[in-house]
Design a protein around this motif. Structure first.
Motif, short mmCIF file in Angstrom:
data_model
loop_
_atom_site.label_atom_id
_atom_site.label_comp_id
_atom_site.label_asym_id
_atom_site.label_seq_id
_atom_site.Cartn_x
_atom_site.Cartn_y
_atom_site.Cartn_z
N THR A 238 1.18 -1.28 0.16
CA THR A 238 0.01 -0.03 -0.28
C THR A 238 1.03 1.54 0.11
OG1 THR A 238 -1.50 -0.94 1.17
CG2 THR A 238 -1.91 1.32 1.11
N PRO A 239 0.68 1.76 -0.51
CA PRO A 239 1.74 3.29 -0.73
C PRO A 239 1.49 3.86 0.03
CG PRO A 239 0.41 3.04 -2.94
CD PRO A 239 -0.41 2.22 -2.27
N LEU A 240 2.15 4.60 0.71
CA LEU A 240 2.54 5.58 1.60
C LEU A 240 2.77 7.06 1.35
CD1 LEU A 240 1.60 5.91 4.14
CD2 LEU A 240 3.60 4.46 5.42
N LEU A 241 3.18 7.72 2.14
CA LEU A 241 3.59 8.84 1.53
C LEU A 241 3.91 9.97 3.03
CD1 LEU A 241 1.51 10.86 -1.42
CD2 LEU A 241 4.51 9.36 -1.70
N GLY A 242 5.20 10.51 3.14
CA GLY A 242 5.32 11.50 4.57
C GLY A 242 6.78 10.90 4.97
N SER A 243 7.03 11.67 5.55
CA SER A 243 8.33 11.95 5.93
C SER A 243 8.15 11.77 8.14
CB SER A 243 8.93 13.03 6.30
OG SER A 243 8.78 13.94 6.00
N VAL B 70 13.51 10.45 8.33
CA VAL B 70 13.29 9.13 7.09
C VAL B 70 11.98 9.66 6.34
CG1 VAL B 70 14.49 7.38 8.47
CG2 VAL B 70 11.50 7.97 8.65
N ALA B 71 11.61 9.21 4.82
CA ALA B 71 10.82 9.82 4.73
C ALA B 71 10.33 8.86 3.25
CB ALA B 71 11.04 10.88 3.40
N CYS B 72 9.14 8.66 2.92
CA CYS B 72 8.36 7.72 2.17
C CYS B 72 8.16 9.22 0.51
CB CYS B 72 7.37 6.80 2.36
SG CYS B 72 7.82 5.38 3.01
N LEU B 73 8.87 9.06 -0.73
CA LEU B 73 8.49 10.22 -1.60
C LEU B 73 7.98 9.44 -2.46
CD1 LEU B 73 11.71 11.36 -1.43
CD2 LEU B 73 10.05 11.79 0.07
N PRO B 74 7.68 10.21 -2.80
CA PRO B 74 6.83 9.85 -4.66
C PRO B 74 7.53 10.08 -5.30
CG PRO B 74 5.93 12.07 -3.74
CD PRO B 74 7.16 11.65 -2.98
N PRO B 75 7.24 8.72 -6.53
CA PRO B 75 8.21 8.20 -7.64
C PRO B 75 9.11 8.75 -8.21
CG PRO B 75 5.97 7.39 -8.19
CD PRO B 75 5.30 7.84 -6.72
N GLN C 76 12.77 18.04 -4.20
CA GLN C 76 11.80 19.13 -3.81
C GLN C 76 11.99 18.37 -2.46
OE1 GLN C 76 10.63 17.37 -6.19
NE2 GLN C 76 8.20 17.52 -6.82
N PHE C 77 11.62 17.73 -1.38
CA PHE C 77 12.06 17.34 -0.54
C PHE C 77 13.29 16.30 0.31
CE2 PHE C 77 8.12 15.54 -2.88
CZ PHE C 77 7.02 16.14 -1.91
N TYR C 78 13.39 16.14 1.37
CA TYR C 78 14.35 15.69 2.11
C TYR C 78 14.17 14.38 2.33
CZ TYR C 78 16.93 20.55 2.76
OH TYR C 78 16.98 21.33 2.65
#
Length: 206
Positions: free
Chosen positions: A81-86, A136-141, A146-148
């Motif tokens: 399940t895709p998850l975005l955030g940090s 730590v992060a889950c980023l868009p593919p 633009q994200f750390y």
């Protein structure tokens, strides 16, 4: 699962108690994700609940919380399940066999060790810039820088031998940015005055 009373806004925490260790962790979901329509708390809750499950599994070594954090983060990254955030995080492990506290912290979540009313050890902050902690992060593919995203291995590790009566405080920047050391010590004085040993025994039996 993270208990509802242990999720506060974008923060989440867990406690795992086994015969070998007492483990506690906190994570602070980075609020900037709201501007992209993402609930920052989803990542911190998932990360902490994964840490809790793996800590309870018996595969976790009490003196290596870094491995717990790394395995948990990789599992979150590889979830179907895709998850975005940090999130920033702090995970501490009290090893029952040697009485030492082992810590791993990333960003501006951290801990204090208080002995006889004095702070004897504290974690270090890690920041890229003002209001930009390591995370730590889950980023868009298809994101283009633009994200750390920092590796969990970039977290600071430490250990300290605890003594009877020591108090350990673990928190996110929501605590440390809003309360001075003196304010924290004052709040804890009531705990120390009433006898922290009985409180600790009750917690360990929880």
């Amino acid at each position: 699962q993270i208990r509802p009373r242990w999720a506060y806004g974008d923060d989440a925490c867990f406690i795992s108690i086994t015969d070998a260790s007492f483990v506690l962790g906190v994570a602070d979901g980075v609020g900037g994700w709201r501007s992209y329509g993402v609930d920052p708390s989803n990542f911190s809750k998932t990360f902490m609940s994964t840490c809790e499950r793996l800590a309870q599994s018996g595969r976790f070594q009490p003196n290596e919380p870094m491995l717990l954090v790394t395995e948990s983060y990789n599992e979150v990254l590889e979830a179907k399940t895709p998850l975005l955030g940090s999130a920033t995080f702090c995970v501490i492990s009290l090893c029952r066999s040697d009485g030492k506290l082992y810590t791993v912290c990333l960003g501006d979540s951290g801990y204090l060790v208080i002995r006889n009313g004095t702070i004897v050890q504290r974690s270090a902050n890690q920041k890229h810039a003002l209001n930009t902690p390591f995370q730590v992060a889950c980023l868009p593919p298809n994101e283009h820088g633009q994200f750390y995203r920092d590796a969990p291995e970039q977290a600071t590790q430490d250990s300290v031998s605890l003594e009877p009566g020591d108090v350990v405080v673990v928190g996110t920047d929501g605590l440390f940015d809003n309360l001075t050391d003196q304010m924290i010590l004052k709040e804890l004085q009531a705990l120390q005055d009433c006898g922290s040993s009985s409180t600790s025994d009750e917690l360990l039996d929880w």
